[in-house]
Scaffold this motif. Structure first.
Motif, mmCIF file in Angstrom:
data_model
loop_
_atom_site.group_PDB
_atom_site.id
_atom_site.type_symbol
_atom_site.label_atom_id
_atom_site.label_comp_id
_atom_site.label_asym_id
_atom_site.label_seq_id
_atom_site.Cartn_x
_atom_site.Cartn_y
_atom_site.Cartn_z
ATOM 1 N N GLU A 10 0.970 -1.198 -0.025
ATOM 2 C CA GLU A 10 0.085 -0.084 -0.063
ATOM 3 C C GLU A 10 1.086 1.197 -0.038
ATOM 4 N N ILE A 11 2.132 1.147 0.592
ATOM 5 C CA ILE A 11 3.093 2.226 0.486
ATOM 6 C C ILE A 11 3.484 2.577 -0.808
ATOM 7 N N MET A 12 3.764 1.397 -1.344
ATOM 8 C CA MET A 12 4.561 1.423 -2.748
ATOM 9 C C MET A 12 3.361 2.008 -3.768
ATOM 10 N N LEU A 13 2.282 1.409 -3.478
ATOM 11 C CA LEU A 13 1.229 2.017 -4.569
ATOM 12 C C LEU A 13 0.991 3.544 -4.249
ATOM 13 N N TYR A 47 9.431 -1.652 -9.895
ATOM 14 C CA TYR A 47 8.227 -1.870 -9.491
ATOM 15 C C TYR A 47 7.629 -2.477 -10.974
ATOM 16 N N PRO A 48 6.835 -3.372 -10.723
ATOM 17 C CA PRO A 48 6.537 -4.355 -9.669
ATOM 18 C C PRO A 48 7.408 -5.245 -9.452
ATOM 19 N N ARG A 49 7.156 -5.411 -8.040
ATOM 20 C CA ARG A 49 8.034 -6.717 -7.276
ATOM 21 C C ARG A 49 7.198 -7.574 -6.766
ATOM 22 N N GLU A 87 1.001 -8.621 -7.025
ATOM 23 C CA GLU A 87 -0.213 -7.672 -6.565
ATOM 24 C C GLU A 87 0.282 -6.246 -6.958
ATOM 25 N N GLN A 88 1.504 -6.377 -6.906
ATOM 26 C CA GLN A 88 1.965 -4.447 -7.547
ATOM 27 C C GLN A 88 2.001 -4.573 -8.908
ATOM 28 N N ILE A 107 13.550 -13.431 -1.589
ATOM 29 C CA ILE A 107 12.417 -12.676 -1.736
ATOM 30 C C ILE A 107 12.195 -12.620 -3.235
ATOM 31 N N TYR A 108 13.131 -12.291 -3.916
ATOM 32 C CA TYR A 108 13.030 -12.350 -5.305
ATOM 33 C C TYR A 108 12.410 -13.551 -5.930
ATOM 34 N N GLU A 109 13.242 -14.485 -5.749
ATOM 35 C CA GLU A 109 12.689 -15.741 -6.153
ATOM 36 C C GLU A 109 11.288 -16.252 -5.814
ATOM 37 N N GLU A 110 10.744 -16.054 -4.316
ATOM 38 C CA GLU A 110 9.602 -16.425 -4.000
ATOM 39 C C GLU A 110 8.323 -15.189 -4.623
ATOM 40 N N LYS A 111 8.744 -13.907 -4.544
ATOM 41 C CA LYS A 111 7.847 -12.889 -4.859
ATOM 42 C C LYS A 111 7.536 -12.265 -6.150
ATOM 43 N N THR A 112 9.045 -12.101 -6.555
ATOM 44 C CA THR A 112 9.146 -11.399 -7.767
ATOM 45 C C THR A 112 9.176 -12.089 -9.020
#
Ligand code: B4P
Length: 190
Positions: free
Chosen positions: A62-65, A86-88, A91-92, A147-152
């Motif tokens: 929410e901060i990034m958005l 962005y996006p990472r 959802e982003q 985190i990159y592998e999991e989320k991005t």
């Protein structure tokens, strides 16, 4: 032209975005730089972000958005932008689509810069020596890669599914990588 640059930490997103800015003369928007700037200015947001960045975690969506919506609403992006960092997560990526639809400014291209993890570790170790960025220490880089592998990394499939993704080999010199990106964008080096 509206471009998103994707890639692991140290893949060269920021490096290439800065060069593309010189070539295309459209703003280079780096969420990492925006957050580091806010931290350096000691704003409430910056201070909150600072400890998150130093752990290698992602700043809440929410901060990034809020940051990205505000930046993309400014007049200088009317001819396009190069978005770096962005996006990472998926959802982003979905939020970005909503913002761009509202601005009637659809994305032209998402470019994934592929670099193997060994090269990334070497590059970041070099930057750690040269610039001393707090999030470039070995244990924090390990967390950023996880985190990159999991989320991005799933963001790559998101754009591939929409037919907007091109992958570019990020090994070789900075100039060689730039050439590959320019040819994806059908631009001559001039
Ligand atoms: P970023 O600033 O985006 O950090 P980064 O992933 O390391 O990329 P950067 O652009 O700096 O490095 P580059 O690959 O160009 O993010 C920092 C932190 O901010 C994140 O960890 C997170 O906490 C937070 N954040 C940012 N955006 C967020 C978001 N959307 N959501 C949540 N949190 C967010 O280059 C690395 C090094 O490689 C450089 O030293 C460069 O000189 C070198 N290099 C580049 N290309 C090379 C080449 N071809 N050969 C040799 N070296 C090369």
């Amino acid at each position: 032209m509206r471009i998103v640059l994707l890639g692991a930490p140290g893949s060269g997103k920021g490096t290439q975005a800065a060069l593309l800015f010189e070539h295309l003369e459209i703003p280079h928007i780096s969420t990492g730089d925006l957050l580091r700037g806010a931290a350096a200015n000691g704003t409430e947001l910056g201070l909150k972000a600072k400890s998150i960045i130093e752990r290698g975690d992602l700043v809440p969506d929410e901060i990034m958005l809020g940051i990205i919506e505000e930046r993309l609403s400014q007049a200088d992006v009317s001819n396009g932008f190069i978005l770096d960092g962005y996006p990472r997560n998926v959802e982003q990526a979905q939020s970005l689509d909503v913002v761009l639809t509202r601005l009637n400014a659809p994305l032209d291209e998402a470019i994934q810069i592929d670099v193997d993890s060994e090269a990334i570790i070497k590059r970041i170790a070099k930057r750690a020596q040269e610039e001393g960025r707090a999030d470039d220490s070995e244990d924090v880089v390990r967390n950023r890669m996880r985190i990159y592998e999991e989320k991005t990394a799933p963001v790559i499939d998101y754009y591939a599914g929409k037919g907007q993704l091109t992958r570019v080999m990020g090994s070789g010199t900075i100039e060689e990588v730039l050439q590959r990106i320019l040819s994806v964008l059908n631009l001559d080096r001039s």
